[in-house]
Design a protein around this motif. Structure first.
Motif, PDB file in Angstrom:
ATOM      1  N   ASP A   1       0.807  -1.223   0.000  1.00  0.00           N
ATOM      2  CA  ASP A   1       0.000   0.000   0.000  1.00  0.00           C
ATOM      3  C   ASP A   1       0.839   1.272   0.000  1.00  0.00           C
ATOM      4  N   THR A   2       2.154   1.117  -0.207  1.00  0.00           N
ATOM      5  CA  THR A   2       3.032   2.291  -0.107  1.00  0.00           C
ATOM      6  C   THR A   2       2.742   3.301  -1.215  1.00  0.00           C
ATOM      7  N   SER A   3       2.900   4.577  -0.884  1.00  0.00           N
ATOM      8  CA  SER A   3       2.787   5.599  -1.936  1.00  0.00           C
ATOM      9  C   SER A   3       4.112   6.343  -2.058  1.00  0.00           C
TER      10      SER A   3
ATOM     11  N   ALA B   1      10.273   4.086  -2.323  1.00  0.00           N
ATOM     12  CA  ALA B   1       9.964   2.668  -2.092  1.00  0.00           C
ATOM     13  C   ALA B   1       9.575   2.003  -3.419  1.00  0.00           C
ATOM     14  N   HIS B   2       8.795   2.714  -4.203  1.00  0.00           N
ATOM     15  CA  HIS B   2       8.342   2.204  -5.509  1.00  0.00           C
ATOM     16  C   HIS B   2       9.550   1.936  -6.414  1.00  0.00           C
TER      17      HIS B   2
ATOM     18  N   LEU C   1      14.470  -4.087  -7.288  1.00  0.00           N
ATOM     19  CA  LEU C   1      14.598  -5.414  -6.676  1.00  0.00           C
ATOM     20  C   LEU C   1      13.983  -6.473  -7.600  1.00  0.00           C
ATOM     21  N   ALA C   2      12.823  -6.153  -8.168  1.00  0.00           N
ATOM     22  CA  ALA C   2      12.177  -7.093  -9.110  1.00  0.00           C
ATOM     23  C   ALA C   2      13.082  -7.346 -10.307  1.00  0.00           C
TER      24      ALA C   2
ATOM     25  N   ASN D   1       8.248  -0.323 -16.725  1.00  0.00           N
ATOM     26  CA  ASN D   1       6.959  -0.316 -16.018  1.00  0.00           C
ATOM     27  C   ASN D   1       6.747  -1.558 -15.164  1.00  0.00           C
ATOM     28  N   VAL D   2       7.819  -2.204 -14.742  1.00  0.00           N
ATOM     29  CA  VAL D   2       7.672  -3.496 -14.050  1.00  0.00           C
ATOM     30  C   VAL D   2       6.733  -3.363 -12.838  1.00  0.00           C
ATOM     31  N   ASN D   3       5.794  -4.296 -12.724  1.00  0.00           N
ATOM     32  CA  ASN D   3       4.809  -4.260 -11.640  1.00  0.00           C
ATOM     33  C   ASN D   3       5.262  -5.176 -10.504  1.00  0.00           C
TER      34      ASN D   3
END
Length: 525
Positions: A440-442, A446-447, A453-454, A518-520
């Motif tokens: 839930d971070t905004s 962090a994003h 990391l992904a 745009n990695v999710n």
């Protein structure tokens, strides 16, 4: 009696190799060689077929890592430089060989080939080959399908972390949508590796079909009533098509297949190993490596290789294409008594055509032309078209399988590479935990961090590294890549948890491995 259908599928894939921190990097040549020897010749072949109104169907997977490299401005620029260096070498070779007519003719051939590649890449397509594939897809002759994000071995990843396997598939699908504007219907499972449970991930990604090796279908439960000559639906929906081994082996096997013909160009004999280093100049930069200029032919088992003769090689390719057509006709004649429309699925690594087997694109074009105008025993199709026309099929649970040596996963888990899995497992667990805790971070930072990391985890999971460690062809590089991605992942992870992010380090990671903008990362929750 059903009308036979043949689906040719080419799997175009390379691992993501991009090193902006070095001016020249040896492994970037993998991409440059594949563009010149495989992707450009295949695009030119398809364009000729379309221009000549040849009614053909072909399926190609273009993996997300390959597309990321083909889209990258730095690598495009480096490829053009690479071609210019080759054009210069070929020009100097013409001069050096002017008193040896046969070799001079070959030098001229390469000079024209490299010039033509440059013209196609720069002038015709403005350095954007993905756009060339897109336009061919729009003609309806080519179906482009998706693949996992970084060609991760899905059965192994799924065993360690369902979320990580799901992310490989969904991020791969998203990358395809970003490039091609629509979701893919078909999906190439990396290494054709399947295990029960993967079908539900494919279903979630709304994928309609994928390809397995023959035993993946034949050992399914229950057994398929139509053997490998019809697809089967998996328990959750997507259909599995099986590879026809006989037709595949005929084409790719160096021992019993076509590429071993003595008339064909010899892959391993290259001027990069034959000429003095100072003469090779900027092509070599002091290192022995393939240049792409090869003057010799296979010549059979002899040590001494004879000179390559273009006309003889083209004749051989045409003869092999005619033989392959005859064999497929015979195969469909045997299947003619079936009370359904049989399909024969023949998948290959795209790089076989042109890179490993120089005459491969000509073989393919001749086969497609002959098959298109021979409306006898079968016609060319795509799995999507076949499913649309034949929607009623049996449902089975396919068996765990791959198209690797011996048919299972031992190529990717043996004494040379199995050490990587505890590390990959640890990273996948930490990724899941972190993504879940921060879903839930905004926070912008962090994003950014979770996206990077992904990327590091995805890149570490590429099946290419384990494969290269096993074959020993680029063991050092593959080992270093795995260690580097795992180390960067752990470093970023620890900084994030400690709330002490090194901005400079994060920016370095982002600029080096700039794929999947745009990695999710929320797919890991």
């Amino acid at each position: 009696m059903g009308q036979g259908q043949l689906a040719l599928i080419l799997h175009a894939h390379l691992p993501f190799v991009r090193h902006p921190e070095h001016e020249h990097f040896l492994e970037e040549d993998w991409l440059f060689e594949a563009i010149t020897e495989t992707y450009i010749p295949l695009l030119q072949m398809m364009q000729r077929l379309v221009n000549d109104s040849v009614p053909f169907k072909l399926t190609m997977s273009l993996t997300p890592t390959l597309c990321a490299m083909l889209q990258d401005p730095l690598l495009r620029e480096r490829y053009v430089r690479h071609l210019e260096v080759l054009i210069d070498l070929a020009a100097r070779e013409r001069k050096r060989n002017q008193d040896r007519p046969k070799i001079a003719e070959l030098s001229q051939f390469y000079f024209e080939l490299f010039l033509d590649s440059r013209h196609f890449f720069v002038d015709e397509w403005k350095c954007d080959l993905v756009e060339a594939f897109r336009q061919l897809r729009d003609t309806g002759a080519l179906e482009v399908i998706g693949c996992a994000a970084t060609h991760g071995l899905l059965p192994l990843i799924q065993q360690q972390s369902y979320e990580a396997a799901r992310a490989q598939v969904l991020i791969g699908r998203d990358a395809f949508v970003d490039l091609f504007g629509v979701a893919p219907a078909g999906f190439w499972l990396p290494e054709c590796a399947y295990a029960p449970g993967l079908d539900s991930i494919l279903q979630e990604a709304n994928l309609r079909w994928f390809v397995l090796d023959a035993h993946g279908l034949l050992f399914g439960d229950p057994q398929p009533q139509r053997a490998i000559y019809a697809p089967c639906y998996t328990p959750t929906g997507p259909a599995a098509f099986a590879r026809d081994r006989d037709s595949s082996r005929q084409v790719w096997s160096a021992e019993e297949g076509y590429p071993g013909d003595p008339a064909y160009r010899e892959f391993y004999r290259d001027v990069g190993f034959d000429l003095p280093l100072e003469h090779l100049g900027p092509v070599a930069r002091g290192v022995r490596k393939f240049s792409g200029m090869k003057y010799h032919r296979v010549t059979g088992g002899k040590k001494d290789k004879e000179l390559y003769e273009r006309t003889a090689a083209e004749k051989a390719a045409d003869a092999d294409a005619a033989h392959f057509l005859e064999q497929r006709r015979a195969q469909f004649r045997e299947l003619a008594d079936s009370n359904f429309d049989p399909i024969v699925v023949v998948p290959f690594d795209a790089e076989l055509f042109g890179h490993w087997w120089f005459e491969g694109p000509r073989f393919l074009e001749t086969f497609i032309r002959n098959a298109a105008f021979d409306q006898g025993d079968f016609r060319l199709t795509t799995p999507s078209a076949y499913l649309a026309a034949n929607p009623t099929q049996q449902t089975i649970e396919p068996a765990e399988s791959s198209w690797g040596d011996k048919g299972y996963l031992e190529v990717w888990i043996d004494k040379n590479n199995s050490w990587i899995y505890p590390h990959l497992h640890g990273c996948a667990q930490r990724m899941h935990k972190l993504a879940t805790a921060n879903q839930d971070t905004s926070s912008e930072q962090a994003h950014r961090l979770l996206k990077q990391l992904a990327r590091e985890l995805l890149l570490a999971q590429s099946s290419d590294w384990a494969f290269l460690m096993r074959t020993g062809t680029a063991r050092q590089y593959a080992t270093k890549r795995t260690i580097d991605h795992v180390a960067r992942f752990n470093q970023l992870h620890d900084q994030f948890v400690a709330g002490a992010v090194d901005e400079k380090f994060l920016a370095q990671c982002e600029s080096r491995d700039n794929l999947f903008p745009n990695v999710n990362w929320r797919y890991y929750t």
